[in-house]
Scaffold this active site. Sequence first.
Site, mmCIF file in Angstrom:
data_model
loop_
_atom_site.group_PDB
_atom_site.id
_atom_site.type_symbol
_atom_site.label_atom_id
_atom_site.label_comp_id
_atom_site.label_asym_id
_atom_site.label_seq_id
_atom_site.Cartn_x
_atom_site.Cartn_y
_atom_site.Cartn_z
ATOM 1 N N SER A 11 54.569 45.191 46.704
ATOM 2 C CA SER A 11 55.727 46.014 47.051
ATOM 3 C C SER A 11 55.397 47.468 46.744
ATOM 4 O O SER A 11 54.583 47.759 45.859
ATOM 5 C CB SER A 11 56.954 45.590 46.233
ATOM 6 O OG SER A 11 58.005 46.530 46.352
ATOM 7 N N TYR B 114 60.901 42.845 38.461
ATOM 8 C CA TYR B 114 60.398 42.742 39.836
ATOM 9 C C TYR B 114 59.319 43.787 40.084
ATOM 10 O O TYR B 114 58.238 43.480 40.613
ATOM 11 C CB TYR B 114 61.548 42.916 40.821
ATOM 12 C CG TYR B 114 61.125 42.859 42.282
ATOM 13 C CD1 TYR B 114 61.045 41.636 42.940
ATOM 14 C CD2 TYR B 114 60.814 44.013 42.989
ATOM 15 C CE1 TYR B 114 60.660 41.572 44.273
ATOM 16 C CE2 TYR B 114 60.431 43.959 44.312
ATOM 17 C CZ TYR B 114 60.356 42.739 44.952
ATOM 18 O OH TYR B 114 59.967 42.689 46.269
#
Length: 258
Positions: free
Chosen positions: A138, A151
């Site tokens: 990401s 995350y």
Amino acid sequence: MAIVTGGASGIGEATCRRLVAEGATVVIADIDGERAASVAAELGRAASAVQFDAADVTSIESLVLCTIERFGHLDVLHNNAALTSPALHAKDTNAIDIGFDTWDLIFAANVRGYLAGCKYALPTMIRQGSGAIVNTASTGAFSGDITRMAYTVSKAAIIGLTRQIATHHGKQGIRCNAVAPGLVMSPGARAAVPDVIQVMQRHLLTPEIGEPDDLAALVCFLASEEARYINGQTYIADGGMLAHNPAMADLVDLAAHR
């Protein structure tokens, strides 16, 4: 022969569709077994569905080894599954407030789960003398955020994992790369608050927000022989979000009013 985890929706589903369109046989692995079966039925004989849990190492081992037993080989592993429920993200806050149970659960799926996929796929790929692993990281791995502590850190760990796998096994014919999506209009993003999407869109350097198909094209390229000289790399696909001065959108507004 390819395994795509988190393959029943979003980037994973788009990748499954692209792989089948390009002639691959795909196992669609997802915690939502019904949705995976629905996508597989739509794609026909080249696709099959397996329900699995990305946070359960035993489940991942079964997914990979049963796939290899059934098909006899494994060419591509796309580690893409992640925990994305709004309820979990609401608990994934900052270093002071996050609970270790939340941290551990996210790392179990996002990092240990990816390691497990590699661990059980690699022996067969090494025996074959070839194999491509593509991990979904990401853009959060490259910049801080005001929330999603676990995350974000887990996605940075995936970039490290990608480099390690490539370094350890590249000479054995294994390529391991990662894609780092920015804002992509997956079902989860579409369900987000529209104001948040509008704020992020102001900082893109492309006219439109990316779609899952845009990432699927990149994943399939990295999985193909056309990418045979690419290993250990992370490709950012974020519409140029990280390419510019963070204050760019505000500076454009300021210049327009002068």
